[in-house]
Design an enzyme around this catalytic site. Sequence first.
Site, short mmCIF file in Angstrom:
data_model
loop_
_atom_site.label_atom_id
_atom_site.label_comp_id
_atom_site.label_asym_id
_atom_site.label_seq_id
_atom_site.Cartn_x
_atom_site.Cartn_y
_atom_site.Cartn_z
N ASN A 90 0.86 -1.15 0.01
CA ASN A 90 -0.08 -0.04 0.03
C ASN A 90 0.81 1.14 0.00
O ASN A 90 1.91 1.36 0.58
CB ASN A 90 -1.00 0.19 1.05
CG ASN A 90 -0.43 -0.84 2.28
OD1 ASN A 90 0.37 -1.58 2.37
ND2 ASN A 90 -0.82 -0.22 3.65
N CYS A 276 -8.24 5.02 -4.94
CA CYS A 276 -6.80 5.47 -6.01
C CYS A 276 -7.01 6.91 -6.47
O CYS A 276 -6.16 7.63 -6.34
CB CYS A 276 -6.85 4.53 -7.07
SG CYS A 276 -6.24 2.88 -6.76
N ARG A 346 -13.20 2.27 0.75
CA ARG A 346 -12.14 3.29 0.93
C ARG A 346 -12.45 4.56 0.00
O ARG A 346 -12.97 4.47 -0.94
CB ARG A 346 -10.70 2.87 0.53
CG ARG A 346 -10.14 1.73 1.39
CD ARG A 346 -8.79 1.21 1.04
NE ARG A 346 -9.02 0.42 0.05
CZ ARG A 346 -7.76 -0.33 -0.67
NH1 ARG A 346 -6.56 -0.04 -0.21
NH2 ARG A 346 -8.00 -1.23 -1.72
P1 NAD Z 1 -3.78 -3.27 0.08
O1 NAD Z 1 -3.76 -2.20 1.36
O2 NAD Z 1 -5.06 -3.72 -0.03
O3 NAD Z 1 -2.62 -4.16 0.13
C1 NAD Z 1 -1.36 -3.88 0.68
C2 NAD Z 1 -0.86 -5.32 1.29
O4 NAD Z 1 0.51 -4.85 1.47
C3 NAD Z 1 -1.41 -5.17 2.58
O5 NAD Z 1 -1.98 -6.34 3.02
C4 NAD Z 1 -0.18 -5.00 3.67
O6 NAD Z 1 -0.28 -5.86 4.71
C5 NAD Z 1 0.96 -5.52 2.78
N1 NAD Z 1 2.33 -4.91 3.13
C6 NAD Z 1 2.59 -3.89 3.46
N2 NAD Z 1 3.74 -3.63 3.54
C7 NAD Z 1 4.29 -5.02 3.66
C8 NAD Z 1 5.76 -5.50 3.63
N3 NAD Z 1 6.91 -4.70 3.95
N4 NAD Z 1 5.59 -7.05 3.45
C9 NAD Z 1 4.69 -7.64 2.99
N5 NAD Z 1 3.30 -6.96 3.25
C10 NAD Z 1 3.12 -5.76 3.17
O7 NAD Z 1 -3.44 -2.12 -1.09
P2 NAD Z 1 -3.92 -2.33 -2.88
O8 NAD Z 1 -5.31 -1.63 -2.84
O9 NAD Z 1 -3.66 -3.77 -3.14
O10 NAD Z 1 -2.86 -1.19 -3.37
C11 NAD Z 1 -1.63 -1.55 -3.40
C12 NAD Z 1 -1.03 -0.60 -4.45
O11 NAD Z 1 -1.35 -0.77 -5.55
C13 NAD Z 1 -1.09 1.15 -4.15
O12 NAD Z 1 0.00 1.69 -4.29
C14 NAD Z 1 -2.21 1.02 -4.93
O13 NAD Z 1 -2.25 2.61 -5.05
C15 NAD Z 1 -2.01 0.42 -6.18
N6 NAD Z 1 -3.22 0.05 -6.89
C16 NAD Z 1 -4.24 0.05 -6.43
C17 NAD Z 1 -5.66 -0.40 -7.06
C18 NAD Z 1 -6.84 -0.60 -6.46
O14 NAD Z 1 -7.76 -0.78 -7.14
N7 NAD Z 1 -7.05 -1.01 -5.10
C19 NAD Z 1 -5.31 -0.36 -8.51
C20 NAD Z 1 -4.17 -0.05 -9.16
C21 NAD Z 1 -2.94 0.26 -8.15
C1 UDX Z 2 -9.65 3.23 -10.66
C2 UDX Z 2 -8.95 3.26 -12.25
O1 UDX Z 2 -10.50 3.06 -12.91
C3 UDX Z 2 -7.98 1.97 -12.37
O2 UDX Z 2 -7.81 2.04 -13.70
C4 UDX Z 2 -6.89 2.09 -11.36
O3 UDX Z 2 -6.33 1.22 -11.56
C5 UDX Z 2 -7.39 2.29 -10.03
O4 UDX Z 2 -8.46 3.45 -9.59
P1 UDX Z 2 -11.36 1.94 -9.18
O5 UDX Z 2 -11.36 3.08 -8.28
O6 UDX Z 2 -11.32 0.62 -8.68
O7 UDX Z 2 -10.41 2.29 -10.39
O8 UDX Z 2 -12.70 2.05 -9.81
P2 UDX Z 2 -13.36 3.06 -10.91
O9 UDX Z 2 -14.32 2.34 -11.70
O10 UDX Z 2 -12.41 3.80 -11.53
O11 UDX Z 2 -14.29 3.98 -10.10
C6 UDX Z 2 -13.83 5.03 -9.35
C7 UDX Z 2 -14.70 5.88 -8.65
O12 UDX Z 2 -15.30 6.64 -9.92
C8 UDX Z 2 -16.05 5.15 -8.17
O13 UDX Z 2 -16.56 5.64 -6.87
C9 UDX Z 2 -17.13 5.20 -9.29
O14 UDX Z 2 -18.53 4.94 -8.82
C10 UDX Z 2 -16.76 6.75 -9.88
N1 UDX Z 2 -17.15 6.65 -11.08
C11 UDX Z 2 -16.55 5.95 -12.25
C12 UDX Z 2 -18.30 7.67 -11.33
O15 UDX Z 2 -18.86 8.46 -10.55
N2 UDX Z 2 -18.50 7.82 -12.78
C13 UDX Z 2 -17.96 7.35 -13.81
O16 UDX Z 2 -18.39 7.61 -15.12
C14 UDX Z 2 -16.88 6.34 -13.65
#
Ligand code: NAD
Ligand code: UDX
Length: 472
Positions: A90, A276, A346
């Site tokens: 994270n 994000c 979140r």
């Molecule tokens: P998350 O909080 O769900 O997962 C991160 C995990 O990493 C946690 O379970 C935590 O315990 C673990 N962790 C942290 N430090 C650690 C360490 N030193 N060793 C082992 N484990 C460790 O986060 P996420 O939503 O999976 O996001 C991860 C990254 O991906 C972020 O940078 C986020 O911005 C990016 N990202 C998220 C999304 C999404 O849709 N959630 C999409 C694209 C990119």
């Molecule tokens: C986003 C990006 O889409 C993805 O590519 C990136 O890797 C992570 O961040 P996510 O946050 O999981 O993905 O969902 P997304 O479908 O993008 O929606 C984000 C927020 O925007 C939600 O609250 C959704 O309801 C809202 N949204 C999306 C709108 O209000 N209007 C739209 O037209 C699209």
Amino acid sequence: MTVVKNICCIGAGYVGGPTCAVLAYKCPDIKVTIVDLSEARIAAWNSSNLPIYEPGLDEVVFECRGKNLFFSTNVDAAIQEADLIFVSVNTPTKKSGMGAGMAADLAYIESATRRIAEVSTSSKIVVEKSTVPCRTAQSMRTILDANSTSEIHFDILSNPEFLAEGTAIKDLLNPDRVLIGALQTESGIEAQNALVDVYTHWVPKERVITTNLWSSELSKLAANAMLAQRISSINALSAICEATGADVDEVAFACGKDTRLGSKFLKASVGFGGSCFQKDILNLVYLSQQLNLPEVADYWQQVVIMNEYQKKRFVRNIISTLFNTITNKKIAVLGFAFKKDTGDTRESAAITLIKDFMQENARVAIYDPKVEPQQIYMDLSEPGVVDTQKEVEKKVQICQSAYEAADGADAVIIVTEWDEFRDDQLDYSKIYAGMHKPAFLFDGRLLINAQKLRQIGFKVSVIGKNELAGTA
Ligand code: NAD
Ligand code: UDX
């Protein structure tokens, strides 16, 4: 040529889990081990009740778990075994210190990188999967270089993840593109090619983009900022629609037909949420400030300002429609997740809205098909305040169905666009029958047919629509 046979993913969260599960599913010749410090999270990944809800995830995990996909808390062993390591930890917004409220907290990235440096006994390709500020790979490289020897060499790649929650498996199986950035050195390009070979097990080669490291890091922030910007643009227009009688769905459709604009991500809403968008834009704002580009920082900041405005505007409209007071009124909130098909809350708009309703001393009844009650209580509690959860429990009721939430309510608010809240799935006549009259309905997701529900008797208010504007 380097051939990847053993992959470790550090971080078993929303990204690490699904991403590497799909990788294992599509690459039976590669062993994939996903590790995390959280024992509870790993135990859940090893159980029949996975820690995150994502359509299609169970099938993928159950197909390969125990064959070439493993979940473990033994971080060191998995690092040592691997030839390629995804860092998927994270990177939340910093809560205190320099850059608080804006900059990304890179403490987890740094500690994972240091662990790799400390325990590695062979050369590794280290892949930045987390979303990070541009040039983070430079810091990782400095840490790793300080620990390399003549036998152990580290290459760093940037491979940001573009999946969206709720459609993660679909996105991973069929991505628009995969982006891999590398230092343009001989060994950097060899590492880049090794990761290209992993993805081309299932992704057509023309969709795998290779760039330099910094372009790859910045592209991830840029893509999220531009997507969020489209939502703030249509939400800004939704306010004009409500004041003029224009219909935001019609405006979005008309604009989206222009192939230069495209139709996606133009759905007006109560405001974007998720882990994000806000975090990554603030990250970009902070980066711009640090680069002494204040106009650029202000430009992107406005996307977040507009999102906050949209949520407040929605609440103001609810209060003024309910005769300027919601004290002791029952407000039924349908949906708590930040979007449909996920249990993730979140930055969900629901949190801001409900906290405002609580401030106004309303009684709030919440129903969401996937979010656990404990999560809702936690999200609505104020950090550092004594007995905060007890206070929340006094004002908030968590319900098992939309009907239970709406029973005796003065207003129903659609906050998440779950399919089961559509007017062809939910029995709105039954909802109406159980409500106080006048029965108000506020649609923050453009989900229902207002005309149809007005015929039942509801007083309906839909974001970006106001048939009465301009006619009075
Ligand atoms: P998350 O909080 O769900 O997962 C991160 C995990 O990493 C946690 O379970 C935590 O315990 C673990 N962790 C942290 N430090 C650690 C360490 N030193 N060793 C082992 N484990 C460790 O986060 P996420 O939503 O999976 O996001 C991860 C990254 O991906 C972020 O940078 C986020 O911005 C990016 N990202 C998220 C999304 C999404 O849709 N959630 C999409 C694209 C990119
Ligand atoms: C986003 C990006 O889409 C993805 O590519 C990136 O890797 C992570 O961040 P996510 O946050 O999981 O993905 O969902 P997304 O479908 O993008 O929606 C984000 C927020 O925007 C939600 O609250 C959704 O309801 C809202 N949204 C999306 C709108 O209000 N209007 C739209 O037209 C699209």
